[in-house]
Structures are given as structure tokens and as C-alpha cells.
Design an enzyme around this catalytic site. Structure first.
Site, PDB file in Angstrom:
ATOM      1  N   SER A  24      -3.161  -1.750  -7.155  1.00 20.63           N
ATOM      2  CA  SER A  24      -2.774  -0.391  -6.751  1.00 20.63           C
ATOM      3  C   SER A  24      -1.262  -0.289  -6.513  1.00 20.63           C
ATOM      4  CB  SER A  24      -3.558   0.072  -5.523  1.00 20.63           C
ATOM      5  OG  SER A  24      -3.148  -0.603  -4.367  1.00 20.63           O
ATOM      6  N   ASN A  25      -0.644  -1.367  -6.051  1.00 22.03           N
ATOM      7  CA  ASN A  25       0.821  -1.336  -5.917  1.00 22.03           C
ATOM      8  C   ASN A  25       1.495  -1.341  -7.284  1.00 22.03           C
ATOM      9  OD1 ASN A  25       1.933  -1.350  -3.053  1.00 22.03           O
ATOM     10  ND2 ASN A  25       0.221  -2.796  -2.911  1.00 22.03           N
ATOM     11  N   ASN A  81       8.525  -8.567  -2.662  1.00 21.46           N
ATOM     12  CA  ASN A  81       7.107  -8.650  -2.296  1.00 21.46           C
ATOM     13  C   ASN A  81       6.769  -7.456  -1.404  1.00 21.46           C
ATOM     14  OD1 ASN A  81       4.483  -9.844  -2.020  1.00 21.46           O
ATOM     15  ND2 ASN A  81       5.064 -10.584  -0.001  1.00 21.46           N
ATOM     16  N   HIS A 114       4.119  -6.593   1.709  1.00 22.98           N
ATOM     17  CA  HIS A 114       3.230  -7.285   2.645  1.00 22.98           C
ATOM     18  C   HIS A 114       2.614  -6.250   3.591  1.00 22.98           C
ATOM     19  CE1 HIS A 114       1.694 -10.577   5.043  1.00 22.98           C
ATOM     20  NE2 HIS A 114       2.096  -9.917   6.115  1.00 22.98           N
ATOM     21  N   GLU A 125       2.289   1.543   1.513  1.00 22.32           N
ATOM     22  CA  GLU A 125       2.797   0.523   0.580  1.00 22.32           C
ATOM     23  C   GLU A 125       3.228   1.190  -0.719  1.00 22.32           C
ATOM     24  OE1 GLU A 125       0.309  -2.967   0.020  1.00 22.32           O
ATOM     25  OE2 GLU A 125      -0.547  -2.723   2.018  1.00 22.32           O
TER      26      GLU A 125
HETATM   27  C1  GRF Z   1      -1.636  -5.213  -0.756  1.00 20.83           C
HETATM   28  O1  GRF Z   1      -2.167  -4.889   0.481  1.00 20.83           O
HETATM   29  C2  GRF Z   1      -0.340  -5.972  -0.598  1.00 20.83           C
HETATM   30  O2  GRF Z   1       0.373  -5.602   0.539  1.00 20.83           O
HETATM   31  C3  GRF Z   1      -0.804  -7.396  -0.456  1.00 20.83           C
HETATM   32  O3  GRF Z   1      -1.903  -7.500  -1.334  1.00 20.83           O
HETATM   33  C4  GRF Z   1      -2.497  -6.223  -1.516  1.00 20.83           C
HETATM   34  C5  GRF Z   1      -2.505  -5.951  -2.988  1.00 20.83           C
HETATM   35  O4  GRF Z   1      -3.179  -4.768  -3.293  1.00 20.83           O
HETATM   36  N1  GRF Z   1       0.259  -8.316  -0.745  1.00 20.83           N
HETATM   37  P1  GRF Z   1      -3.068  -4.147  -4.734  1.00 20.83           P
HETATM   38  O5  GRF Z   1      -3.586  -5.205  -5.709  1.00 20.83           O
HETATM   39  O6  GRF Z   1      -1.656  -3.803  -4.997  1.00 20.83           O
HETATM   40  O7  GRF Z   1      -3.965  -2.942  -4.724  1.00 20.83           O
END
Ligand code: GRF
Length: 218
Positions: free
Chosen positions: A16-17, A110, A112, A177
Site C-alpha cells: 500500500s505504501n 524507509n 516505519h 504513512e
Molecule cells: C507499513 O506499515 C510500513 O510502515 C511497515 O510495513 C508496512 C508495509 O505495508 N514498514 P504496505 O506493504 O506498504 O501496505
């Protein structure tokens, strides 16, 4: 599209990020393009998202390598081959070797799911709830060899509500995020960040920000 900084995303999961970065980069004025997605897991949802967006993907399975160093070397070679200038970790569930991190210093980001330096590592939401914290959040930061420890680029805070489950909190944080990470990549791609004594100084930061107090004063 030409003239933009070429960024790669390393992911292991749903992505999702990655999606937030892809969406941000659809704007021609955004300073980076997502040019490559590398996953260490062939079933990662991130690969589907990348393919749907027409982005090149590579699977590099860590289990095919004898050790961390050779896995990281393979990833580095793939990044260099694709002229990648910035690397974003987005739910990438492998610890990177110091050699890899040092090769990408200042260009390795990154996201987090906690307000660092609180709650480094895994299960951040469970731990924030157990601690009785009233605020949680996320941090986009530059990566250094020590886990979840690099210079902080962008943070967002959210309230922790009385009946929150870890899942509720994760969803509230995740939404932020998706705001913070594209902003962090923008700052790096626009070369607006200076590091002094491990702290990030941003050229011309927006100062429009308000306090988040939980519970709200009455
Ligand atoms: C997110 O919560 C990020 O902060 C952490 O891992 C998760 C990844 O989620 N490092 P996605 O795969 O981006 O949905």
C-alpha cells in the site's frame, strides 16, 4: 517523464505504501518516477500493483542466496543496472547489510509505523497500546545500518482511541504513512534535505502545522 529522478521500491507484502508512491508520481510535477519494484517474495501484492501501473518488477528471493551479503549484492546490481538513484523500503522484511546501506547512504528511505525513536522493530501498534500511549504515528526516515534509527524526514501523529485494537490503530497510522512517504521521497528527490549531527534540516519547510492533543482539552 524524462528528467525525473529514478526511484526503486523494495517490498515484501501488500504494497500500500508502494501504491501511495505510484499515485504521487502520476503527477508530472512530482520529482521522482517509480522505475522499478523489487520483491523478495513472489506472491507479494506489491508486484501486482507495480504491474498494473506498468512498472518493471524483479523478484529476488533471498532463499536463493547463501547469505545476506550475496542477496544484497544481487539487489544492488539490479538497482545499478536500472540506473536507480533513490531506493524506498516499503514493508521490505529483510534486514540489509551495512555494505548495502552504506552504498546507498542518503538515498535509502524507509517508512516505519511508529513515532521513532519510540517502538523500533516489529509489532509497533500492539506495543503502543500496551504502553498506554495517547498518540501513535509513523516516521519516514533515511536508513542507517542500525535498525529504524536513521535521520527523520517526516512524521505524522494520530490519536490512540480508548477501544482501539492493533488493527484499528494500524489502519489509522497507515493512512498517514501514505501521506508522509511521498512527501519524504519528494524532499530527497528535490535535494531539499541537509543532515547535521544526524538531524534532517529541510530547505523551505512548510510551517503550517498544528498540535495534536489527545484527549482533546476541554
Ligand atoms: C507499513 O506499515 C510500513 O510502515 C511497515 O510495513 C508496512 C508495509 O505495508 N514498514 P504496505 O506493504 O506498504 O501496505
Amino acid at each position: 517523464m524524462s528528467g525525473r529522478i529514478k526511484a526503486a521500491v523494495l517490498a515484501s507484502g501488500r504494497g500500500s505504501n508502494l501504491q501511495a508512491l505510484i499515485d504521487a508520481a502520476r503527477d508530472p510535477d512530482y520529482p521522482a518516477e517509480i522505475a522499478l519494484v523489487i520483491c523478495n517474495v513472489a506472491a507479494a501484492g506489491a508486484l501486482t500493483r507495480a504491474a498494473e501501473a506498468g512498472i518493471a518488477t524483479t523478484v529476488i528471493d533471498h532463499r536463493d542466496f547463501a547469505d545476506r551479503a550475496s542477496f544484497d549484492t544481487a539487489m544492488d546490481a539490479e538497482l545499478v543496472k536500472n540506473d536507480i538513484e533513490i531506493v524506498c523500503l516499503a514493508g521490505f522484511m529483510r534486514i540489509l547489510s551495512t555494505a548495502f546501506v552504506e552504498a546507498w547512504t542518503g538515498r535509502l528511505l524507509n517508512i516505519h509505523p511508529s513515532l521513532l525513536p519510540a517502538f523500533k522493530g516489529l509489532n509497533t501498534h500492539e506495543r503502543a497500546l500496551e504502553a498506554g500511549a495517547k498518540l501513535a504515528g509513523c516516521t519516514a526516515h533515511l536508513v542507517t545500518p542500525e535498525l529504524d534509527d536513521g535521520p527523520i524526514l517526516v512524521q505524522a501523529a494520530v490519536p490512540i482511541l480508548p477501544n482501539d485494537t492493533p488493527g484499528d490503530l494500524a489502519a489509522r497510522v497507515l493512512e498517514q504513512e501514505h501521506v508522509c512517504y511521498p512527501l519524504a521521497l519528494r524532499l530527497i528527490a528535490e535535494n531539499r534535505v541537509r543532515i547535521e549531527n544526524g538531524r534532517v534540516l529541510v530547505d523551505a519547510p512548510s510551517t503550517e502545522t498544528t498540535a495534536l492533543i489527545n484527549p482533546a482539552p476541554f
